[in-house]
Enzyme design. Structure first.
Site, PDB file in Angstrom:
ATOM      1  N   PHE A 183      79.713  74.374-117.118  1.00 42.06           N
ATOM      2  CA  PHE A 183      80.527  75.804-116.497  1.00 42.06           C
ATOM      3  C   PHE A 183      79.821  76.934-117.054  1.00 42.06           C
ATOM      4  O   PHE A 183      79.467  77.091-118.258  1.00 42.06           O
ATOM      5  CB  PHE A 183      81.931  75.559-116.801  1.00 42.06           C
ATOM      6  CG  PHE A 183      82.443  75.621-118.136  1.00 42.06           C
ATOM      7  CD1 PHE A 183      83.109  76.901-118.810  1.00 42.06           C
ATOM      8  CD2 PHE A 183      82.698  74.595-118.922  1.00 42.06           C
ATOM      9  CE1 PHE A 183      83.458  76.760-119.608  1.00 42.06           C
ATOM     10  CE2 PHE A 183      83.191  74.523-120.182  1.00 42.06           C
ATOM     11  CZ  PHE A 183      83.534  75.708-120.573  1.00 42.06           C
ATOM     12  N   CYS A 184      80.004  78.164-116.574  1.00 46.80           N
ATOM     13  CA  CYS A 184      79.687  79.320-116.833  1.00 46.80           C
ATOM     14  C   CYS A 184      80.335  80.320-116.228  1.00 46.80           C
ATOM     15  O   CYS A 184      81.399  80.221-115.485  1.00 46.80           O
ATOM     16  CB  CYS A 184      78.034  79.566-116.897  1.00 46.80           C
ATOM     17  SG  CYS A 184      77.707  79.467-115.226  1.00 46.80           S
ATOM     18  N   THR A 185      80.077  81.666-116.596  1.00 44.58           N
ATOM     19  CA  THR A 185      81.042  82.746-115.862  1.00 44.58           C
ATOM     20  C   THR A 185      81.056  82.810-114.582  1.00 44.58           C
ATOM     21  O   THR A 185      82.064  82.774-113.669  1.00 44.58           O
ATOM     22  CB  THR A 185      80.534  84.096-116.505  1.00 44.58           C
ATOM     23  OG1 THR A 185      80.409  84.131-117.910  1.00 44.58           O
ATOM     24  CG2 THR A 185      81.729  85.159-116.041  1.00 44.58           C
ATOM     25  N   CYS A 190      74.779  77.915-114.770  1.00 37.47           N
ATOM     26  CA  CYS A 190      75.041  76.556-114.301  1.00 37.47           C
ATOM     27  C   CYS A 190      73.965  76.067-113.543  1.00 37.47           C
ATOM     28  O   CYS A 190      73.507  74.773-113.735  1.00 37.47           O
ATOM     29  CB  CYS A 190      76.279  76.410-113.880  1.00 37.47           C
ATOM     30  SG  CYS A 190      77.642  76.373-115.240  1.00 37.47           S
ATOM     31  N   ILE A 212      83.684  80.311-113.733  1.00 42.16           N
ATOM     32  CA  ILE A 212      85.077  80.580-114.329  1.00 42.16           C
ATOM     33  C   ILE A 212      85.993  81.439-113.335  1.00 42.16           C
ATOM     34  O   ILE A 212      87.024  81.778-113.205  1.00 42.16           O
ATOM     35  CB  ILE A 212      85.092  80.814-115.843  1.00 42.16           C
ATOM     36  CG1 ILE A 212      84.268  79.793-116.582  1.00 42.16           C
ATOM     37  CG2 ILE A 212      86.487  81.310-116.282  1.00 42.16           C
ATOM     38  CD1 ILE A 212      83.684  80.579-117.916  1.00 42.16           C
TER      39      ILE A 212
END
Length: 278
Positions: A183-185, A190, A212
């Protein structure tokens, strides 16, 4: 005084094939100037990425234009609002990559991991056999992350391939080929990092659709597996569930975030980790 926020903020990206990124960027500079938007757009042969703020009508016009670009009909956009302009000026840049990983043989548009919505994501990362990897940098992870997530301790995204190759060697030495959840912001890192992981021979690779930010927007806090806030790259600094602005500031000396209820004594060191301690 009206409570209506005057600024709409759009965080967007799309992996696509652009034959003329310079021409696309030139057109965007002209359009954004006419719309009086502020923020940054990065254009490359592999697609577009950026965060832009402006009036609701201006952002709608810009997004409509971007969706007309080759392969961008399904442009990923996450919206927020702001009472204060989050950016000082508009920049449209042409770069080799829309997010720099430094591995040139990847195809995120077609070889990324499997997207999961927040509900399915919760189920996957609850499985103790799933390896959960936070693809962001150490200073972002320090603000908040998912339960059980591994922190690679990177200072920049380009450091991720080296970290993962060492991690993958350990997994293979143990005879493991687990499900990997990443996962990433907002989802863009990703797309690339899962493409990297699949290129390294792992098949069961998943990532959180919309990142996220979409998770915090859609997942009820009572059912959330997120801990802390999410660092964002604008004047909001960090957001929590419902994308509510968190209580963080950015250090003017080193550029890293720190909680406002913590005594601020910046070490201004070169570790790239969390130097803000009382």
């Amino acid at each position: 005084m009206s409570d209506t926020a005057p600024y709409t903020v759009a965080a967007l990206y799309r992996f696509a094939s652009f034959d003329d990124p310079q021409g696309i960027a030139a057109d965007l500079r002209t359009l954004c100037a006419s719309l009086d938007t502020r923020g940054t757009l990065i254009v490359a042969g592999e697609g577009i990425n950026g965060t832009v703020a402006g009036s609701a009508d201006a952002i709608a016009t810009l997004i409509d234009h971007l969706r007309q670009l080759p392969g961008c009909a399904d442009l990923d956009v996450k919206y927020a609002t702001a009472h204060i302009a989050p950016f000082a000026r508009m920049k449209v840049k042409v770069k080799p990559e829309i997010v720099t990983l430094g591995v040139g043989d990847l195809d995120p548009a077609h070889r990324a991991g499997t997207h999961l919505d927040p509900v399915d994501w919760n189920a996957l990362i609850a499985d103790p056999d799933t390896v959960v990897i936070d693809t962001r940098n150490a200073y972002e992870v320090a603000v908040g992350t998912f339960d059980r997530a591994i922190d690679p301790g990177t200072r920049a995204f380009r450091d991720f391939p080296g970290w993962f190759d060492a991690f993958a060697a350990d997994l293979k030495a143990q005879g493991r080929s687990p499900k990997i959840a990443m996962f990433c912001t907002g989802g863009i890192r990703c797309e690339k990092s899962t493409a990297l992981v699949k290129a390294r021979g792992f098949d069961d690779v998943y990532h959180l659709k919309g990142g996220i930010l979409r998770y915090l927007e859609e997942m009820p806090e009572s059912e959330s597996r997120w801990q802390g806030d999410c660092y964002v790259f604008d004047e909001r600094v960090a957001v929590g569930h419902g994308l509510k602005v968190g209580d963080y500031s950015t250090c003017r000396a080193c550029g890293l975030p720190y909680p406002n209820d913590t005594a601020h004594a910046c070490a201004a060191d070169s570790s790239g980790v969390w130097p803000h301690r009382g």
